[in-house]
Design a protein around this motif. Structure first.
Motif, PDB file in Angstrom:
ATOM      1  N   LEU A   1       0.979  -1.025  -0.004  1.00 15.64           N
ATOM      2  CA  LEU A   1      -0.082   0.139   0.059  1.00 15.64           C
ATOM      3  C   LEU A   1       0.954   1.253   0.019  1.00 15.64           C
ATOM      4  O   LEU A   1       0.861   2.041  -0.847  1.00 15.64           O
ATOM      5  CB  LEU A   1      -0.872   0.114   1.140  1.00 15.64           C
ATOM      6  N   TYR A   2       1.922   1.286   0.857  1.00 18.55           N
ATOM      7  CA  TYR A   2       2.790   2.326   1.107  1.00 18.55           C
ATOM      8  C   TYR A   2       3.293   2.528  -0.395  1.00 18.55           C
ATOM      9  O   TYR A   2       3.579   3.823  -0.850  1.00 18.55           O
ATOM     10  CB  TYR A   2       3.754   2.272   2.039  1.00 18.55           C
ATOM     11  N   ASN A   3       3.983   1.648  -0.940  1.00 23.49           N
ATOM     12  CA  ASN A   3       4.922   1.699  -2.347  1.00 23.49           C
ATOM     13  C   ASN A   3       3.937   2.191  -3.426  1.00 23.49           C
ATOM     14  O   ASN A   3       4.319   2.845  -4.263  1.00 23.49           O
ATOM     15  CB  ASN A   3       5.416   0.424  -2.623  1.00 23.49           C
ATOM     16  N   LEU A   4       2.540   1.471  -3.533  1.00 25.70           N
ATOM     17  CA  LEU A   4       1.828   1.942  -4.859  1.00 25.70           C
ATOM     18  C   LEU A   4       1.322   3.569  -4.463  1.00 25.70           C
ATOM     19  O   LEU A   4       1.110   4.264  -5.346  1.00 25.70           O
ATOM     20  CB  LEU A   4       0.501   1.268  -4.786  1.00 25.70           C
ATOM     21  N   LEU A   5       1.054   3.820  -3.241  1.00 24.62           N
ATOM     22  CA  LEU A   5       0.867   5.173  -3.022  1.00 24.62           C
ATOM     23  C   LEU A   5       1.993   6.168  -3.444  1.00 24.62           C
ATOM     24  O   LEU A   5       1.846   7.222  -3.975  1.00 24.62           O
ATOM     25  CB  LEU A   5       0.125   5.649  -1.669  1.00 24.62           C
ATOM     26  N   GLN A   6       3.215   5.581  -3.022  1.00 24.39           N
ATOM     27  CA  GLN A   6       4.337   6.502  -3.390  1.00 24.39           C
ATOM     28  C   GLN A   6       4.680   6.518  -4.711  1.00 24.39           C
ATOM     29  O   GLN A   6       4.997   7.820  -5.140  1.00 24.39           O
ATOM     30  CB  GLN A   6       5.485   5.724  -2.625  1.00 24.39           C
TER      31      GLN A   6
ATOM     32  N   ARG B   1       2.022   6.302  -7.210  1.00 23.61           N
ATOM     33  CA  ARG B   1       1.057   7.491  -7.548  1.00 23.61           C
ATOM     34  C   ARG B   1       1.526   8.902  -7.485  1.00 23.61           C
ATOM     35  O   ARG B   1       1.443   9.764  -8.216  1.00 23.61           O
ATOM     36  CB  ARG B   1      -0.184   7.162  -7.145  1.00 23.61           C
ATOM     37  N   SER B   2       1.900   9.067  -6.229  1.00 23.08           N
ATOM     38  CA  SER B   2       2.284  10.544  -5.831  1.00 23.08           C
ATOM     39  C   SER B   2       3.513  10.956  -6.600  1.00 23.08           C
ATOM     40  O   SER B   2       3.365  12.067  -7.017  1.00 23.08           O
ATOM     41  CB  SER B   2       2.477  10.511  -4.352  1.00 23.08           C
ATOM     42  N   GLU B   3       4.465  10.135  -6.939  1.00 20.18           N
ATOM     43  CA  GLU B   3       5.578  10.490  -7.615  1.00 20.18           C
ATOM     44  C   GLU B   3       5.280  10.964  -9.187  1.00 20.18           C
ATOM     45  O   GLU B   3       5.913  11.861  -9.657  1.00 20.18           O
ATOM     46  CB  GLU B   3       6.624   9.148  -7.760  1.00 20.18           C
ATOM     47  N   VAL B   4       4.354  10.178  -9.508  1.00 15.23           N
ATOM     48  CA  VAL B   4       3.955  10.601 -11.154  1.00 15.23           C
ATOM     49  C   VAL B   4       2.797  11.638 -11.217  1.00 15.23           C
ATOM     50  O   VAL B   4       2.903  12.385 -11.683  1.00 15.23           O
ATOM     51  CB  VAL B   4       3.447   9.151 -11.684  1.00 15.23           C
ATOM     52  N   PHE B   5       1.806  11.317 -10.294  1.00 15.28           N
ATOM     53  CA  PHE B   5       0.353  12.173 -10.727  1.00 15.28           C
ATOM     54  C   PHE B   5       0.757  13.547  -9.953  1.00 15.28           C
ATOM     55  O   PHE B   5      -0.048  14.544 -10.109  1.00 15.28           O
ATOM     56  CB  PHE B   5      -0.561  11.722 -10.008  1.00 15.28           C
TER      57      PHE B   5
ATOM     58  N   CYS C   1       0.703  18.370 -10.317  1.00 16.83           N
ATOM     59  CA  CYS C   1      -0.450  18.456 -10.127  1.00 16.83           C
ATOM     60  C   CYS C   1      -0.933  18.364  -8.514  1.00 16.83           C
ATOM     61  O   CYS C   1      -1.054  17.233  -8.055  1.00 16.83           O
ATOM     62  CB  CYS C   1      -1.319  17.482 -11.026  1.00 16.83           C
ATOM     63  N   VAL C   2      -1.375  19.429  -7.941  1.00 12.80           N
ATOM     64  CA  VAL C   2      -2.002  19.197  -6.474  1.00 12.80           C
ATOM     65  C   VAL C   2      -3.181  19.026  -6.365  1.00 12.80           C
ATOM     66  O   VAL C   2      -4.174  19.293  -6.866  1.00 12.80           O
ATOM     67  CB  VAL C   2      -1.524  20.707  -5.979  1.00 12.80           C
ATOM     68  N   TYR C   3      -3.500  17.448  -6.154  1.00 13.87           N
ATOM     69  CA  TYR C   3      -4.817  16.868  -6.164  1.00 13.87           C
ATOM     70  C   TYR C   3      -4.741  15.822  -4.997  1.00 13.87           C
ATOM     71  O   TYR C   3      -3.758  15.266  -4.456  1.00 13.87           O
ATOM     72  CB  TYR C   3      -5.342  16.457  -7.144  1.00 13.87           C
ATOM     73  N   GLN C   4      -5.987  15.386  -4.615  1.00 11.49           N
ATOM     74  CA  GLN C   4      -6.303  14.486  -3.294  1.00 11.49           C
ATOM     75  C   GLN C   4      -6.033  12.994  -4.032  1.00 11.49           C
ATOM     76  O   GLN C   4      -7.276  12.765  -4.456  1.00 11.49           O
ATOM     77  CB  GLN C   4      -7.466  14.777  -2.641  1.00 11.49           C
ATOM     78  N   ASP C   5      -5.070  12.658  -4.144  1.00 12.52           N
ATOM     79  CA  ASP C   5      -4.821  11.253  -4.844  1.00 12.52           C
ATOM     80  C   ASP C   5      -5.562   9.900  -3.780  1.00 12.52           C
ATOM     81  O   ASP C   5      -6.256   9.327  -4.429  1.00 12.52           O
ATOM     82  CB  ASP C   5      -3.447  10.768  -4.783  1.00 12.52           C
ATOM     83  N   ILE C   6      -5.380  10.358  -2.534  1.00 10.08           N
ATOM     84  CA  ILE C   6      -6.009   9.423  -1.707  1.00 10.08           C
ATOM     85  C   ILE C   6      -7.301   9.959  -1.641  1.00 10.08           C
ATOM     86  O   ILE C   6      -7.440  10.708  -0.484  1.00 10.08           O
ATOM     87  CB  ILE C   6      -5.078   9.189  -0.336  1.00 10.08           C
ATOM     88  N   ASP C   7      -8.281   9.157  -2.211  1.00 12.16           N
ATOM     89  CA  ASP C   7      -9.852   9.850  -2.196  1.00 12.16           C
ATOM     90  C   ASP C   7     -10.925   8.979  -1.578  1.00 12.16           C
ATOM     91  O   ASP C   7     -11.781   9.103  -1.676  1.00 12.16           O
ATOM     92  CB  ASP C   7      -9.838   9.945  -3.845  1.00 12.16           C
ATOM     93  N   GLY C   8     -10.295   7.959  -0.837  1.00 15.38           N
ATOM     94  CA  GLY C   8     -11.450   7.232  -0.168  1.00 15.38           C
ATOM     95  C   GLY C   8     -11.938   6.298  -0.862  1.00 15.38           C
ATOM     96  O   GLY C   8     -12.751   5.140  -0.475  1.00 15.38           O
TER      97      GLY C   8
END
Length: 150
Positions: free
Chosen positions: A20-25, A27-31, A37-44
């Motif tokens: 989970l940590y690595n996939l969020l990392q 996604r954050s690195e790219v998106f 692009c400042v946006y809420q990637d962790i969207d629930g």
């Protein structure tokens, strides 16, 4: 040292904390960082998704999340399509999408898929059988189009 990508498909509660940590990392690195692009990637919504993880030497280097029909669109959907910048020369985007398309069929028994694609990737998605079904619209200030397959 292997030169092939290995895929795992997991429900949210099957992900390890490290995955989970690595996939969020990733996604954050790219998106967020690469695309500035400042946006809420962790969207629930991750808890409702099936996660397609592409591993190379135990590192998550490609990823998507898939949803059943009715969650985002009338059809099933694939989103958060990402390949690590340092491995884009490997063409693993095609492989992660092919695995994701198969996972939609396996998990949801669906062949119709809708995506919200970044417009500059139109040809990539067309090569996978997707057809543009909307005009350009802005999502987080990035040009997108809706595309469908099946």
């Amino acid at each position: 040292m292997s030169s092939t990508i290995q895929f795992k498909i997991k429900r949210f509660n099957e992900l390890s904390l490290q995955e989970l940590y690595n996939l969020l990392q990733l996604r954050s690195e790219v998106f967020v960082v690469e695309q500035n692009c400042v946006y809420q990637d962790i969207d629930g919504k991750d808890s409702k998704a099936i996660h397609v993880l592409g591993f190379y030497n135990d590192e998550i280097v490609a990823y998507t999340r898939i949803f059943d029909k009715g969650y985002y669109f009338d059809e099933a959907s694939i989103g958060r399509v990402v390949v690590s910048p340092k491995f884009r020369d490997k063409k693993w985007g095609f492989q992660v999408m092919e695995v994701s398309i198969s996972a939609v069929k396996e998990y949801f028994e669906e062949t119709k898929i809708t995506i919200s694609a970044q417009q500059y990737l139109t040809k990539f998605y067309q090569s996978l059988g997707f057809v543009q079904t909307s005009e350009m619209y802005l999502e987080d200030d990035i040009p997108h189009i809706q595309m469908k397959r099946g």
